[in-house]
Write a protein that holds these residues in place. Sequence first.
Motif, PDB file in Angstrom:
ATOM      1  N   GLU A  57      26.647  27.027  15.601  1.00  0.00           N
ATOM      2  CA  GLU A  57      26.096  26.719  15.209  1.00  0.00           C
ATOM      3  C   GLU A  57      27.187  25.087  14.132  1.00  0.00           C
ATOM      4  O   GLU A  57      27.921  25.270  13.755  1.00  0.00           O
ATOM      5  N   LEU A  59      27.549  22.878  10.941  1.00  0.00           N
ATOM      6  CA  LEU A  59      26.446  23.279   9.381  1.00  0.00           C
ATOM      7  C   LEU A  59      27.013  21.327   8.906  1.00  0.00           C
ATOM      8  O   LEU A  59      27.780  21.598   8.887  1.00  0.00           O
ATOM      9  N   LYS A  63      23.375  22.446   6.413  1.00  0.00           N
ATOM     10  CA  LYS A  63      22.231  22.591   7.115  1.00  0.00           C
ATOM     11  C   LYS A  63      22.150  22.841   8.544  1.00  0.00           C
ATOM     12  O   LYS A  63      23.479  22.245   9.119  1.00  0.00           O
ATOM     13  N   SER A  64      21.499  23.744   9.029  1.00  0.00           N
ATOM     14  CA  SER A  64      22.230  24.478  10.368  1.00  0.00           C
ATOM     15  C   SER A  64      21.521  23.667  11.695  1.00  0.00           C
ATOM     16  O   SER A  64      20.083  23.707  11.719  1.00  0.00           O
ATOM     17  N   TYR A  65      22.518  23.634  12.645  1.00  0.00           N
ATOM     18  CA  TYR A  65      22.245  23.285  13.465  1.00  0.00           C
ATOM     19  C   TYR A  65      22.756  23.654  15.161  1.00  0.00           C
ATOM     20  O   TYR A  65      23.801  23.399  14.318  1.00  0.00           O
ATOM     21  N   LYS A  66      21.764  23.932  15.584  1.00  0.00           N
ATOM     22  CA  LYS A  66      22.417  24.720  16.633  1.00  0.00           C
ATOM     23  C   LYS A  66      23.262  23.854  18.294  1.00  0.00           C
ATOM     24  O   LYS A  66      22.512  22.831  18.391  1.00  0.00           O
ATOM     25  N   LYS A 119      30.726  27.076  13.287  1.00  0.00           N
ATOM     26  CA  LYS A 119      30.839  29.025  13.033  1.00  0.00           C
ATOM     27  C   LYS A 119      29.976  29.080  14.510  1.00  0.00           C
ATOM     28  O   LYS A 119      29.909  28.959  15.422  1.00  0.00           O
TER      29      LYS A 119
END
Length: 120
Positions: A57, A59, A63-66, A119
């Motif tokens: 992930e 960030l 704001k989260s992005y895979k 992460k």
Amino acid sequence: MAMLFQTKINKIGAFASAFTEEKMLILFGDGAPEELKDYCLSIDVQPVEDSFKEGDELLVDGKSYKVTAVGDAVTNNLERLGHITLKFDGSQFAELPGTLYLEEKELPEVFVGDRIQIKR
């Protein structure tokens, strides 16, 4: 979640938004060549704790992005130069070695001082 990488944005180049249509942000440590600085988000070069993988992930200021694909040179380039491209297009295959591919979402609005984290 384990923290693999963490840095902050120190400066936003005057033309950093030039790649918005291509869904890309370019990161580069403070040692970026003069001809590239205006196109990059300048970051602190920091150690990378482990190689990145699909499913990690990213960030940007929370704001989260895979992560969907990881270029072969991403970990090395990020740790040595602070230089990678973030591409928000959902690609499942890493076409370019220095690019970290992320789920297709609207690009984050970035500001000086924002944290960038990866992460697992």
